[in-house]
Design a protein around this motif. Structure first.
Motif, short mmCIF file in Angstrom:
data_model
loop_
_atom_site.label_atom_id
_atom_site.label_comp_id
_atom_site.label_asym_id
_atom_site.label_seq_id
_atom_site.Cartn_x
_atom_site.Cartn_y
_atom_site.Cartn_z
N ARG A 252 0.79 -1.30 -0.01
CA ARG A 252 -0.13 0.01 0.02
C ARG A 252 0.85 1.44 -0.25
O ARG A 252 0.85 2.23 -0.82
N LEU A 253 1.80 1.26 0.78
CA LEU A 253 2.87 2.14 0.75
C LEU A 253 3.58 2.53 -0.49
O LEU A 253 3.70 3.59 -1.03
N GLU A 254 3.89 1.38 -1.19
CA GLU A 254 4.34 1.44 -2.51
C GLU A 254 3.37 2.12 -3.32
O GLU A 254 3.75 3.01 -4.36
N SER A 255 2.10 1.75 -3.44
CA SER A 255 1.15 2.02 -4.39
C SER A 255 0.70 3.63 -4.21
O SER A 255 0.33 4.26 -5.13
N SER A 256 1.14 4.38 -3.11
CA SER A 256 0.77 5.33 -2.72
C SER A 256 2.00 6.51 -3.05
O SER A 256 2.01 7.56 -2.44
N PHE A 257 3.13 5.85 -3.43
CA PHE A 257 4.49 6.55 -3.90
C PHE A 257 5.28 7.02 -2.81
O PHE A 257 5.98 8.05 -2.67
N GLN A 258 5.02 6.39 -1.57
CA GLN A 258 5.84 6.69 -0.46
C GLN A 258 7.17 5.88 -0.53
O GLN A 258 7.99 6.36 0.01
N ILE A 259 7.03 4.74 -0.94
CA ILE A 259 8.31 4.09 -0.95
C ILE A 259 8.25 3.16 -2.28
O ILE A 259 7.36 2.95 -3.10
N ARG A 260 9.53 2.78 -2.53
CA ARG A 260 9.69 1.54 -3.88
C ARG A 260 10.28 0.45 -3.46
O ARG A 260 11.56 0.62 -2.75
N LEU A 261 9.78 -0.78 -3.62
CA LEU A 261 10.20 -1.85 -3.41
C LEU A 261 11.09 -2.54 -4.62
O LEU A 261 10.33 -2.81 -5.51
N GLU A 262 12.13 -2.91 -4.24
CA GLU A 262 13.08 -3.31 -5.28
C GLU A 262 13.57 -4.59 -5.24
O GLU A 262 13.61 -5.40 -4.21
N ARG A 263 13.64 -5.38 -6.26
CA ARG A 263 14.05 -6.72 -6.24
C ARG A 263 15.46 -7.07 -5.69
O ARG A 263 16.47 -6.16 -6.02
N ASN A 272 10.62 -12.26 1.36
CA ASN A 272 9.52 -12.34 0.58
C ASN A 272 8.20 -11.87 1.21
O ASN A 272 7.67 -12.01 2.40
N LEU A 273 7.44 -10.87 0.29
CA LEU A 273 6.13 -10.37 0.68
C LEU A 273 5.10 -11.55 0.37
O LEU A 273 5.18 -12.14 -0.62
N GLN A 274 4.08 -11.56 1.32
CA GLN A 274 3.01 -12.71 1.07
C GLN A 274 1.79 -11.68 0.39
O GLN A 274 1.45 -10.72 0.84
N LEU A 275 1.30 -12.09 -0.59
CA LEU A 275 0.39 -11.61 -1.42
C LEU A 275 -0.90 -12.29 -1.98
O LEU A 275 -0.72 -13.58 -1.88
N PRO A 276 -1.86 -11.74 -2.28
CA PRO A 276 -3.16 -12.66 -2.53
C PRO A 276 -2.96 -13.65 -3.62
O PRO A 276 -2.08 -13.39 -4.22
N GLY A 277 -3.66 -14.63 -3.64
CA GLY A 277 -3.51 -15.79 -4.65
C GLY A 277 -2.24 -16.59 -4.49
O GLY A 277 -1.71 -17.14 -5.43
N GLN A 278 -1.88 -16.68 -3.14
CA GLN A 278 -0.55 -17.55 -2.60
C GLN A 278 0.63 -17.16 -3.41
O GLN A 278 1.56 -17.85 -3.70
N GLN A 280 3.83 -14.85 -4.00
CA GLN A 280 5.05 -14.05 -3.25
C GLN A 280 5.74 -13.08 -4.15
O GLN A 280 6.14 -13.31 -5.39
N ARG A 281 6.46 -12.18 -3.46
CA ARG A 281 7.42 -11.26 -4.32
C ARG A 281 8.55 -11.04 -3.60
O ARG A 281 8.57 -10.54 -2.29
N SER A 282 9.68 -11.16 -4.20
CA SER A 282 11.01 -11.08 -3.21
C SER A 282 11.20 -9.59 -3.15
O SER A 282 11.29 -8.85 -4.34
N VAL A 283 11.91 -8.85 -2.18
CA VAL A 283 12.22 -7.62 -2.01
C VAL A 283 13.60 -7.68 -1.34
O VAL A 283 13.97 -8.45 -0.38
N GLY A 284 14.42 -6.92 -1.91
CA GLY A 284 15.87 -6.78 -1.36
C GLY A 284 16.12 -5.42 -0.93
O GLY A 284 16.70 -5.19 0.39
N GLU A 285 15.65 -4.35 -1.49
CA GLU A 285 15.97 -2.86 -0.92
C GLU A 285 14.47 -2.24 -1.03
O GLU A 285 13.75 -2.38 -1.72
N VAL A 286 14.36 -1.27 0.19
CA VAL A 286 13.17 -0.42 0.09
C VAL A 286 13.85 1.19 -0.25
O VAL A 286 14.70 1.65 0.32
N HIS A 287 13.29 1.70 -1.32
CA HIS A 287 13.54 3.29 -1.56
C HIS A 287 12.47 4.03 -0.92
O HIS A 287 11.34 4.06 -1.22
N TYR A 288 13.07 5.28 -0.15
CA TYR A 288 11.92 6.18 -0.03
C TYR A 288 11.82 7.38 -0.61
O TYR A 288 12.75 7.96 -1.03
N ILE A 289 10.62 7.34 -1.03
CA ILE A 289 10.46 8.30 -2.26
C ILE A 289 9.92 9.76 -1.71
O ILE A 289 10.28 10.71 -2.02
#
Length: 294
Positions: A252-263, A272-278, A280-289
């Motif tokens: 949600r924070l990424e979709s509102s352009f607060q942060i960016r989640l990078e592979r 790993n982020l847990q997302l709907p529909g079983q 998963q999304r692997s994240v290595g870094e978080v960028h603060y926007i």
């Protein structure tokens, strides 16, 4: 003395907001007599308890340090609060006040601790996040909240509705029609500038660790480490997984352009982020926007 019990001091969100807004509007210290005269309506003391309820709530949060009291008894907002909005100030004060408590004080305390215990045991329950698809409401709150809550359970008559109200007010639940889903986005968002400070990007593991310091009911935080081993029969996430609630908040924070989640460039630094529909999304870094837009 629990804040979630509607018969106890500190439980009224209406009075909490009323007092804080009055102090904010005045912009200067106010005497207790002036505050009581101005804010307590003449028709309130229909019973002895009703007459005292305003002062009970005022005294409770004064004792917690939410507002300041001068030597002559005048009441004012705490000078230069780190966070301006009341829910964030209140949550920060609750966490700060219990930061030096021993484990048994957290597990047995009866003031703000029942809320902390309940929200900490509720947040890992993925079934009641957007991922899980179920909602939390008056019909199932007693079972859901108390199911994995260690120690004393919340009373369905006097405490569960108060707990849900505080959890919503402090930013851990989001209303969905006449029910709620677990979503700590609003609780997390005010801490982003502090977590990133002057750093534009951080490893995801560092972000989760820092969040757990400021909000110890989240993944890896002190309350979580204390409560989770006592949640009998609960199926826990894998060490490389971010909980469903925190995963949703980060997206949600990424979709509102607060942060960016990078592979990740290196799996050893990823979660790993847990997302709907079983999914998963692997994240290595978080960028603060947001800091770039201020």
């Amino acid at each position: 003395m629990s804040i979630v019990n509607n018969a106890h001091p500190g439980s009224s969100l209406v009075l909490l907001n009323l007092i804080d807004r009055y102090l904010l509007a005045r912009g200067k210290p106010v005497s207790r007599v002036e505050m009581l005269t101005t804010l307590r309506p003449d028709n309130l003391p229909l019973t002895e308890n009703a007459e005292k309820r305003f002062e009970w709530n005022l005294n409770f949060w004064l004792e917690q340090g939410l507002w300041a009291t001068s030597e002559d008894g005048a009441i004012s907002l705490v000078p230069n609060p780190q966070h301006q909005d009341l829910p964030t100030r209140l949550l920060a004060k609750i966490v700060s006040n219990t930061s030096t408590f021993k484990d048994d004080e957290i597990l047995e305390g009866s003031r703000t601790e029942p809320f902390l215990r309940a929200i900490t045991s509720l947040l890992p329950q993925r079934a009641f996040t957007f991922l899980g698809g179920k909602t939390l409401g008056s019909s199932n709150a007693a079972e859901v909240v108390n199911n994995f809550l260690p120690g004393k359970k919340l009373n369905e008559t006097n405490e569960l509705s108060g707990f849900l109200a505080f959890a919503d007010f402090l930013g851990f639940l989001e209303p969905v029609e006449k029910a709620y889903v677990i979503d700590p986005t609003r609780a997390i968002k005010p801490y982003l500038p502090t977590i990133f400070s002057d750093e534009g990007r951080l490893p995801i593991k560092t972000v989760v660790e820092r969040l757990g310091v400021y909000l110890p009911m989240l993944d890896g935080g002190r309350y979580r480490r204390l409560i989770e081993p006592l949640m009998e029969g609960f199926e826990f996430d894998e060490p490389y997984e971010i909980s469903a609630a925190l995963s949703h908040a980060l997206v949600r924070l990424e979709s509102s352009f607060q942060i960016r989640l990078e592979r990740p460039s290196d799996d050893s630094t990823s979660l790993n982020l847990q997302l709907p529909g079983q999914a998963q999304r692997s994240v290595g870094e978080v960028h603060y926007i947001s800091q770039n837009n201020e």
